[in-house]
Design a protein around this motif. Sequence first.
Motif, short mmCIF file in Angstrom:
data_model
loop_
_atom_site.label_atom_id
_atom_site.label_comp_id
_atom_site.label_asym_id
_atom_site.label_seq_id
_atom_site.Cartn_x
_atom_site.Cartn_y
_atom_site.Cartn_z
N GLY A 6 61.95 112.75 41.44
CA GLY A 6 63.07 111.83 41.53
C GLY A 6 63.07 111.10 42.87
O GLY A 6 62.58 111.61 43.87
N ASN A 7 63.60 109.88 42.87
CA ASN A 7 63.75 109.09 44.10
C ASN A 7 62.42 108.87 44.82
O ASN A 7 62.20 109.37 45.92
CB ASN A 7 64.74 109.74 45.06
N ASP A 388 65.02 116.37 46.19
CA ASP A 388 64.65 115.63 44.99
C ASP A 388 64.11 116.58 43.93
O ASP A 388 63.23 117.40 44.23
CB ASP A 388 63.56 114.59 45.30
N ILE A 422 69.96 110.15 41.66
CA ILE A 422 68.52 110.35 41.48
C ILE A 422 67.96 109.20 40.65
O ILE A 422 68.43 108.94 39.54
CB ILE A 422 68.22 111.69 40.78
N LEU A 424 64.95 107.64 38.49
CA LEU A 424 63.81 108.10 37.69
C LEU A 424 63.10 106.91 37.06
O LEU A 424 63.71 105.85 36.87
CB LEU A 424 64.29 109.06 36.61
#
Length: 478
Positions: A6-7, A388, A422, A424
Amino acid sequence: MEYSKGNIESGLTPITSPWMDNLFNKGALLTDLLEKYGSPINIHQLQSFSTNISIFREALDNLDLSYQIYYARKANKCTSLVKRAFHDKIGVDTASFKELQQCIQLGGNSENVVLTSAIKTSDQIELAIEHQIPIILDNWDEILLTIKTARKLGKKANIGLRISGFTVAGEKLYSRFGFDIDSIRDLIFKDLKQLEAEDAFDINGLHFHLDGYSTSQRGKALSDSLELAEDLAQQDIHIKFIDIGGGITMNYLKDEDEWNSFQYKLKDAVLQNNNTETFNNNGLGFENIDGVLKGKLNTYPFFNKVNGVTFLEEVLHFKNEANLSNASRLKSQNIQFRMEPGRSLLNQVGMTVAKVVHRKRDAKGQWLVGLDMNMSQMMSSSADFLLDPFVIFKEEASGPEVDVFFTGAYCLERDVLLKRKITLPNLPAIDDIVIFVNTAGYMMHFFETEAHLFDLSTNLSTSKDSSLNLVDFEEDAM
């Protein structure tokens, strides 16, 4: 199957180990584990635990100290870690009757178990005395109960005294734990003598527990404890060990710049009343009060330059006014050094794995991705877990990018698993897999509950880091 962190931009990228990276590429295996054991599962890699123990051992051996390391059992419930601790010749710090009883059943004894409970009941003290487990006494009522129990059993207790109230840089440190160091001499030389307590216990050690993560505070507290031990020796009370407790920091993140950038953006967003970085403008401790930023970040300090061994070395190299280091004084006074790390012994040991159950937009248009777990299964005393996560997509990601918040199964508005937004590569599908890494220390179990009659998470362990199959994971027997 493919996975993504994520991120990718503006992230908080966690450090991962080869065993974790290997599992990210084994979506089918993780699917099988979730199918067999339910969601969520906690996976522990025991060799990483042994590696952490070895790193601390090497540092203490290099200082030529007599020492014992105690794994703080409260950080994680798994018996597999207790067994590995005993196998690797370290001790276990227990904080309840059941923890103490279980450790004794698994082979614990007076040399490798200590009882430090915040609340010590008569059954705990009796069990500890029967097995000569050291008891760290915290208050006068515990002293009276220990004397009473020891005399009833006809056995001497093995005790240490927890002390607090150290003065550091002109400030007296507050703790609800322990006897004030300024009054401890009167307690030992007057109050205990009036009780004729010498028939009930021997004072073998000193212990302290400090909040926060300051090496200078711990260094000064250890120095003051050594001074106290010198005074006691002149009265023929010989301290055999000093225990500095836990709070040894660990580092979760790859990049300090990411950590600093996250804090800067969060503070600026709160100050500008335009916080889209977290769920529903949660400042994680920061507040805008009449246009002025107040408060502090109430999360764990996830990036730490000084951590693990370097943290410990700063404590042991602290020098008193006579320019003598704590390490040299421990040796010259023939005192064993003890510590009770929990989190730092669990660095890179565990991950929490859950499956996606639903996706929906809320009234603000935010995507909420519901996971088959709840907030108590990834919760510590801090305001939020910030790393993350990793997502395993069963289908190839085809975009567009999407911002999501992961939510849990409790019927509470605040059951938001990560308060950070987050980003994606695309919206996860039902039964896709979300992985939170490095959760073994205080995140998996510390506040886990069975509200709604939900089952507790299943805990699995393995000693392998590659070529993993379903049969390589052993379910923990609590």
